[in-house]
Design an enzyme around this catalytic site. Structure first.
Site, mmCIF file in Angstrom:
data_model
loop_
_atom_site.group_PDB
_atom_site.id
_atom_site.type_symbol
_atom_site.label_atom_id
_atom_site.label_comp_id
_atom_site.label_asym_id
_atom_site.label_seq_id
_atom_site.Cartn_x
_atom_site.Cartn_y
_atom_site.Cartn_z
ATOM 1 N N TYR A 144 5.986 1.771 3.604
ATOM 2 C CA TYR A 144 5.592 2.005 2.214
ATOM 3 C C TYR A 144 4.262 1.314 1.982
ATOM 4 O O TYR A 144 4.099 0.148 2.331
ATOM 5 C CB TYR A 144 6.648 1.450 1.256
ATOM 6 C CG TYR A 144 6.299 1.587 -0.206
ATOM 7 C CD1 TYR A 144 6.270 2.845 -0.822
ATOM 8 C CD2 TYR A 144 6.007 0.472 -0.988
ATOM 9 C CE1 TYR A 144 5.958 2.974 -2.172
ATOM 10 C CE2 TYR A 144 5.700 0.599 -2.342
ATOM 11 C CZ TYR A 144 5.674 1.848 -2.922
ATOM 12 O OH TYR A 144 5.359 1.966 -4.256
ATOM 13 N N ASP A 239 -1.453 -3.190 6.619
ATOM 14 C CA ASP A 239 -0.961 -3.421 5.268
ATOM 15 C C ASP A 239 -0.088 -4.666 5.320
ATOM 16 O O ASP A 239 1.074 -4.608 5.704
ATOM 17 C CB ASP A 239 -0.189 -2.201 4.767
ATOM 18 C CG ASP A 239 0.306 -2.394 3.335
ATOM 19 O OD1 ASP A 239 0.151 -3.513 2.791
ATOM 20 O OD2 ASP A 239 0.849 -1.431 2.765
ATOM 21 N N LYS A 267 1.439 -9.294 -3.337
ATOM 22 C CA LYS A 267 2.636 -10.135 -3.426
ATOM 23 C C LYS A 267 2.325 -11.642 -3.406
ATOM 24 O O LYS A 267 1.862 -12.152 -4.419
ATOM 25 C CB LYS A 267 3.645 -9.684 -2.379
ATOM 26 C CG LYS A 267 4.050 -8.226 -2.688
ATOM 27 C CD LYS A 267 5.234 -7.648 -1.996
ATOM 28 C CE LYS A 267 5.552 -6.307 -2.641
ATOM 29 N NZ LYS A 267 5.580 -5.171 -1.752
HETATM 30 C C1 LIG Z 1 4.880 -3.771 -2.228
HETATM 31 C C2 LIG Z 1 4.036 -3.100 -1.218
HETATM 32 C C3 LIG Z 1 2.913 -2.344 -1.567
HETATM 33 C C4 LIG Z 1 2.591 -1.990 -2.995
HETATM 34 O O1 LIG Z 1 2.280 -3.106 -3.755
HETATM 35 P P1 LIG Z 1 2.444 -3.012 -5.355
HETATM 36 O O2 LIG Z 1 1.888 -4.306 -5.834
HETATM 37 O O3 LIG Z 1 3.906 -2.821 -5.605
HETATM 38 O O4 LIG Z 1 1.646 -1.840 -5.805
HETATM 39 C C5 LIG Z 1 2.100 -1.869 -0.569
HETATM 40 N N1 LIG Z 1 2.365 -2.119 0.720
HETATM 41 C C6 LIG Z 1 3.437 -2.837 1.101
HETATM 42 C C7 LIG Z 1 3.667 -3.112 2.546
HETATM 43 C C8 LIG Z 1 4.321 -3.323 0.141
HETATM 44 O O5 LIG Z 1 5.417 -3.982 0.522
#
Ligand SMILES: *Cc1c(COP(=O)(O)O)cnc(C)c1O
Length: 428
Positions: A144, A239, A267
């Site tokens: 994701y 990511d 995060k």
């Molecule tokens: C949570 C997440 C996102 C998206 O971040 P948001 O702040 O919720 O938009 C993107 N990549 C990864 C790996 C994530 O866990």
């Protein structure tokens, strides 16, 4: 356990928000129950509107690595708020945080702060396309990367939880340029590059996946992605929105010794406030406006409160890295292995995956190495487990396809309590 107030709050919320939530993963539909409404948290504990206390194993989905209401962060936010919540002009705090990030992530020569992980990944793709002059992107099934159109193809997290193959509202023509391949499979990547010569702009990957549950990379997998992208003139995007500052201060790239071209963060970066970042090689970053032709902007980007919370959190992690990461490792391995042992004793098939302080108990006999194997999990059994744990005051992420986290605020007594709760859950 009384949940009357939460239930009343849920019916009020359902009138105002689709599904009663601002983010679908917060609804407890996948585990067939109703979400407690949280009114406060401290350390590793959450309290709901009925006064019930829970041990927190989702940490706001990742940010709360130092526990809730961590006092240096609280004080920094209060101090920043007193000097005004936003200016829409440059501040010294942005470079203060950026220096900490660049030092922890040597691959990030330049960066930009945004307000979410979604913005970070969305812009990283735009940059990769502009820099390479190519249209296709490779992502992996079950990963994701936020909810930008081109990334909602066979995505993980809530998309996997609710069984949505690709989101409605994303034009076929957009999804067409996203190639979703199985994770941990090098030949699938080679085949994609062979099928689309000089057309693939980038490979974006969660270096350790959190969003189909925790799935670590196979030996040599990340190195192979680095090699193929380099040979093919495509960019490698890590990511690290979850893994950054969690697996080590310098994220998965430090742990596995890989230098990606671009990295996305979020995060933990904002210490619980809305904050993301993307960054990498200066020659790529410098094609952003106002220096170059790639547009990206944000009214609240680099927000002073987010910067303050981020600086407080990352400074603590940096100063105490020698204790923090071994402590997280000890706590996470104890609880992950302890619960796995209870499952085994009870004859419940559970496969435990873990990388540092992120882990998942998959209710399957199979080894879980990609989305297809994660999807063999018995989600009904997971839902029963989740409910029974919650009734005993243990709040796990409400989906089989999400990683659980521990924080430095967890204790060995918390771990013991969790293992005992799991023993009772498996006995039912
Ligand atoms: C949570 C997440 C996102 C998206 O971040 P948001 O702040 O919720 O938009 C993107 N990549 C990864 C790996 C994530 O866990």
């Amino acid at each position: 356990m009384q949940l009357d107030r939460s239930l009343a709050l849920q019916s009020r919320a359902e009138k105002l928000f689709p599904g009663g939530v601002d983010s679908p993963v917060r609804a407890f539909r996948a585990v067939g129950s109703n979400p407690p409404f949280v009114v406060k948290a401290a350390g590793a504990s959450l309290w709901d509107a009925d006064g019930n206390q829970y041990l927190d194993y989702f940490g706001s989905w990742g940010p709360m690595i130092l526990g809730h209401a961590f006092s240096p962060a609280v004080e920094a936010i209060q101090k920043a708020a007193a000097a005004s919540a936003s200016f829409g002009a440059s501040t010294p705090a942005e470079a203060d945080l950026a220096e900490i990030v660049a030092q922890a992530f040597p691959s990030i020569e330049k960066m930009r702060f945004v307000s979410s992980g979604t913005e970070a990944t969305m812009t990283a793709l735009r940059l990769a396309r502009a820099f390479t002059g190519r249209k296709y992107v490779v992502k992996f099934e079950g990963c994701y990367h936020g909810h930008a159109d081109g990334l909602l193809v066979k995505a993980g997290s809530g998309v996997a939880t609710f069984g949505i193959p690709g989101s409605a509202g994303v034009p076929e023509e957009v999804a067409h340029f996203t190639l979703a391949l199985p994770y941990n499979n090098v030949s699938a990547v080679e085949a994609a590059f062979a099928a689309h010569p000089n057309q693939i702009a980038c490979v974006i990957v969660e270096p350790v996946v959190g969003n189909m549950g925790c799935v670590p990379p196979a030996e040599g997998y990340l190195k192979a992605l680095r090699k193929i992208t380099q040979q093919q003139g495509a960019l490698l995007i890590f990511d690290e929105v979850i893994t950054g500052f969690r697996l080590s201060l310098g994220g998965a790239q430090e742990l596995y010794g890989i230098r990606p071209d671009l990295t996305t963060l979020g995060k933990i970066l904002g210490g619980g406030l809305p904050c993301g970042a993307f960054g990498g090689r200066a020659e790529i970053m410098d094609i952003l406006a106002p220096l170059g032709p790639v547009y990206q902007a944000g009214t609240l980007s680099g927000n002073p409160l987010a910067m303050a919370a981020g600086i407080a959190t990352l400074s603590y992690l940096k100063e105490h890295r020698g204790e923090v990461y071994p402590l997280l490792e000890r706590l996470a391995s104890s609880v992950a292995d302890g619960v796995a042992a209870e499952a085994k004793k009870a004859g419940v098939p559970v496969t435990t995956n873990r990388a540092g302080s992120m882990f998942t108990w998959f209710f399957t006999r199979e080894r879980v190495t990609d989305f297809a194997s994660a999807a063999t999990s018995d989600t009904a059994a997971f839902a029963r487990f989740h409910r029974t744990m919650l009734e005993q005051g243990v709040w796990l992420p409400p989906s089989q396809f999400e990683a659980a986290f521990v924080s430095t605020a967890h204790s060995m007594a918390d771990v013991e309590m969790t293992i005992a709760a799991a023993r009772r859950a498996f006995a039912q």
